[in-house]
Motif scaffolding. Sequence first.
Motif, PDB file in Angstrom:
ATOM      1  N   MET A   1       0.797  -1.210   0.000  1.00  0.00           N
ATOM      2  CA  MET A   1       0.000   0.000   0.000  1.00  0.00           C
ATOM      3  C   MET A   1       0.831   1.261   0.000  1.00  0.00           C
ATOM      4  O   MET A   1       0.342   2.293  -0.436  1.00  0.00           O
ATOM      5  CB  MET A   1      -0.874   0.024   1.251  1.00  0.00           C
ATOM      6  CG  MET A   1      -2.098  -0.657   0.988  1.00  0.00           C
ATOM      7  SD  MET A   1      -3.683  -0.422   1.525  1.00  0.00           S
ATOM      8  CE  MET A   1      -4.207   1.167   1.324  1.00  0.00           C
ATOM      9  N   LEU A   2       2.040   1.161   0.499  1.00  0.00           N
ATOM     10  CA  LEU A   2       2.868   2.350   0.608  1.00  0.00           C
ATOM     11  C   LEU A   2       3.097   3.039  -0.744  1.00  0.00           C
ATOM     12  O   LEU A   2       2.933   4.261  -0.828  1.00  0.00           O
ATOM     13  CB  LEU A   2       4.194   2.027   1.300  1.00  0.00           C
ATOM     14  CG  LEU A   2       5.116   3.206   1.555  1.00  0.00           C
ATOM     15  CD1 LEU A   2       4.458   4.253   2.440  1.00  0.00           C
ATOM     16  CD2 LEU A   2       6.421   2.728   2.181  1.00  0.00           C
ATOM     17  N   PRO A   3       3.448   2.321  -1.798  1.00  0.00           N
ATOM     18  CA  PRO A   3       3.659   3.002  -3.081  1.00  0.00           C
ATOM     19  C   PRO A   3       2.433   3.791  -3.563  1.00  0.00           C
ATOM     20  O   PRO A   3       2.569   4.920  -4.051  1.00  0.00           O
ATOM     21  CB  PRO A   3       4.000   1.869  -4.047  1.00  0.00           C
ATOM     22  CG  PRO A   3       4.547   0.789  -3.181  1.00  0.00           C
ATOM     23  CD  PRO A   3       3.776   0.888  -1.891  1.00  0.00           C
ATOM     24  N   GLU A   4       1.251   3.225  -3.379  1.00  0.00           N
ATOM     25  CA  GLU A   4       0.038   3.917  -3.793  1.00  0.00           C
ATOM     26  C   GLU A   4      -0.187   5.175  -2.949  1.00  0.00           C
ATOM     27  O   GLU A   4      -0.558   6.232  -3.473  1.00  0.00           O
ATOM     28  CB  GLU A   4      -1.192   3.001  -3.683  1.00  0.00           C
ATOM     29  CG  GLU A   4      -1.194   1.861  -4.675  1.00  0.00           C
ATOM     30  CD  GLU A   4      -0.441   0.630  -4.167  1.00  0.00           C
ATOM     31  OE1 GLU A   4       0.049   0.619  -3.010  1.00  0.00           O
ATOM     32  OE2 GLU A   4      -0.317  -0.324  -4.943  1.00  0.00           O
ATOM     33  N   VAL A   6       2.115   6.932  -1.372  1.00  0.00           N
ATOM     34  CA  VAL A   6       3.144   7.913  -1.729  1.00  0.00           C
ATOM     35  C   VAL A   6       2.752   8.645  -3.001  1.00  0.00           C
ATOM     36  O   VAL A   6       2.884   9.873  -3.087  1.00  0.00           O
ATOM     37  CB  VAL A   6       4.527   7.235  -1.865  1.00  0.00           C
ATOM     38  CG1 VAL A   6       5.537   8.157  -2.509  1.00  0.00           C
ATOM     39  CG2 VAL A   6       5.019   6.778  -0.494  1.00  0.00           C
ATOM     40  N   GLU A   7       2.259   7.923  -3.983  1.00  0.00           N
ATOM     41  CA  GLU A   7       1.810   8.571  -5.221  1.00  0.00           C
ATOM     42  C   GLU A   7       0.622   9.496  -4.964  1.00  0.00           C
ATOM     43  O   GLU A   7       0.552  10.592  -5.511  1.00  0.00           O
ATOM     44  CB  GLU A   7       1.456   7.539  -6.297  1.00  0.00           C
ATOM     45  CG  GLU A   7       2.671   6.855  -6.897  1.00  0.00           C
ATOM     46  CD  GLU A   7       3.739   7.830  -7.374  1.00  0.00           C
ATOM     47  OE1 GLU A   7       3.400   8.813  -8.082  1.00  0.00           O
ATOM     48  OE2 GLU A   7       4.915   7.628  -7.026  1.00  0.00           O
ATOM     49  N   TYR A   8      -0.278   9.056  -4.121  1.00  0.00           N
ATOM     50  CA  TYR A   8      -1.449   9.868  -3.787  1.00  0.00           C
ATOM     51  C   TYR A   8      -1.034  11.183  -3.132  1.00  0.00           C
ATOM     52  O   TYR A   8      -1.485  12.249  -3.536  1.00  0.00           O
ATOM     53  CB  TYR A   8      -2.371   9.064  -2.857  1.00  0.00           C
ATOM     54  CG  TYR A   8      -3.503   9.865  -2.287  1.00  0.00           C
ATOM     55  CD1 TYR A   8      -4.636  10.149  -3.041  1.00  0.00           C
ATOM     56  CD2 TYR A   8      -3.449  10.337  -0.970  1.00  0.00           C
ATOM     57  CE1 TYR A   8      -5.685  10.887  -2.519  1.00  0.00           C
ATOM     58  CE2 TYR A   8      -4.494  11.083  -0.444  1.00  0.00           C
ATOM     59  CZ  TYR A   8      -5.608  11.351  -1.215  1.00  0.00           C
ATOM     60  OH  TYR A   8      -6.636  12.089  -0.686  1.00  0.00           O
ATOM     61  N   GLU A  15      -0.368  18.212   2.120  1.00  0.00           N
ATOM     62  CA  GLU A  15      -0.552  17.040   2.970  1.00  0.00           C
ATOM     63  C   GLU A  15       0.718  16.202   3.116  1.00  0.00           C
ATOM     64  O   GLU A  15       0.735  15.244   3.891  1.00  0.00           O
ATOM     65  CB  GLU A  15      -1.679  16.168   2.405  1.00  0.00           C
ATOM     66  CG  GLU A  15      -3.024  16.872   2.405  1.00  0.00           C
ATOM     67  CD  GLU A  15      -4.115  16.037   1.765  1.00  0.00           C
ATOM     68  OE1 GLU A  15      -4.039  14.798   1.825  1.00  0.00           O
ATOM     69  OE2 GLU A  15      -5.047  16.644   1.210  1.00  0.00           O
ATOM     70  N   ILE A  16       1.761  16.546   2.414  1.00  0.00           N
ATOM     71  CA  ILE A  16       2.968  15.714   2.412  1.00  0.00           C
ATOM     72  C   ILE A  16       3.625  15.657   3.787  1.00  0.00           C
ATOM     73  O   ILE A  16       3.998  14.575   4.256  1.00  0.00           O
ATOM     74  CB  ILE A  16       3.969  16.177   1.333  1.00  0.00           C
ATOM     75  CG1 ILE A  16       3.377  15.895  -0.055  1.00  0.00           C
ATOM     76  CG2 ILE A  16       5.319  15.486   1.493  1.00  0.00           C
ATOM     77  CD1 ILE A  16       4.190  16.433  -1.216  1.00  0.00           C
ATOM     78  N   PHE A  17       3.749  16.788   4.461  1.00  0.00           N
ATOM     79  CA  PHE A  17       4.387  16.798   5.769  1.00  0.00           C
ATOM     80  C   PHE A  17       3.670  15.864   6.746  1.00  0.00           C
ATOM     81  O   PHE A  17       4.287  15.021   7.383  1.00  0.00           O
ATOM     82  CB  PHE A  17       4.450  18.225   6.330  1.00  0.00           C
ATOM     83  CG  PHE A  17       4.937  18.284   7.742  1.00  0.00           C
ATOM     84  CD1 PHE A  17       6.285  18.107   8.040  1.00  0.00           C
ATOM     85  CD2 PHE A  17       4.060  18.501   8.787  1.00  0.00           C
ATOM     86  CE1 PHE A  17       6.738  18.145   9.344  1.00  0.00           C
ATOM     87  CE2 PHE A  17       4.498  18.552  10.092  1.00  0.00           C
ATOM     88  CZ  PHE A  17       5.837  18.377  10.374  1.00  0.00           C
TER      89      PHE A  17
END
Length: 147
Positions: A1-4, A6-8, A15-17
């Motif tokens: 799930m992490l790759p999805e 990260v792309e999201y 929201e990145i922080f």
Amino acid sequence: MLPEYVEYISTRKDEIFTALCNIVLAANRHKIPIKHVLERFKEFLVYRSQRNNISTINEQVTLNRYTRLLAELGIYYLNAEQYDRGLAYIVDSFEYSIRIRSDKGMLRCMGLFEQFRSFASPEIQQRYQELINEVQKLSVYAWMPVV
């Protein structure tokens, strides 16, 4: 799930922080390697005011999150046996914990540092000792009797 995930988040700069805080916490809890995520979003690993799609986020909330992020990054690198880097993050978190007067943060950092003290460079040990002196000043003032 992490790759999805990260792309999201990569398309949602505001929201990145917050997402990085959650990702590092989950990585530590579940022993997930996230070097590629940290490298990709390294520009978001420095303190700055945060915004969401409504307004600027309260500075105290941001400082608390940033302090925790630094500690979690420290833990991540300590677990990866990158002791200099990990302890540098722990000491950074300790400094911010003192700044925001977070007893919980200070105790977390002190406990982690003491656990890995034998791996600390002389420079990191010196910086830690200076911060310990700051904590001692805070505690002296906190217990001074009112006259």
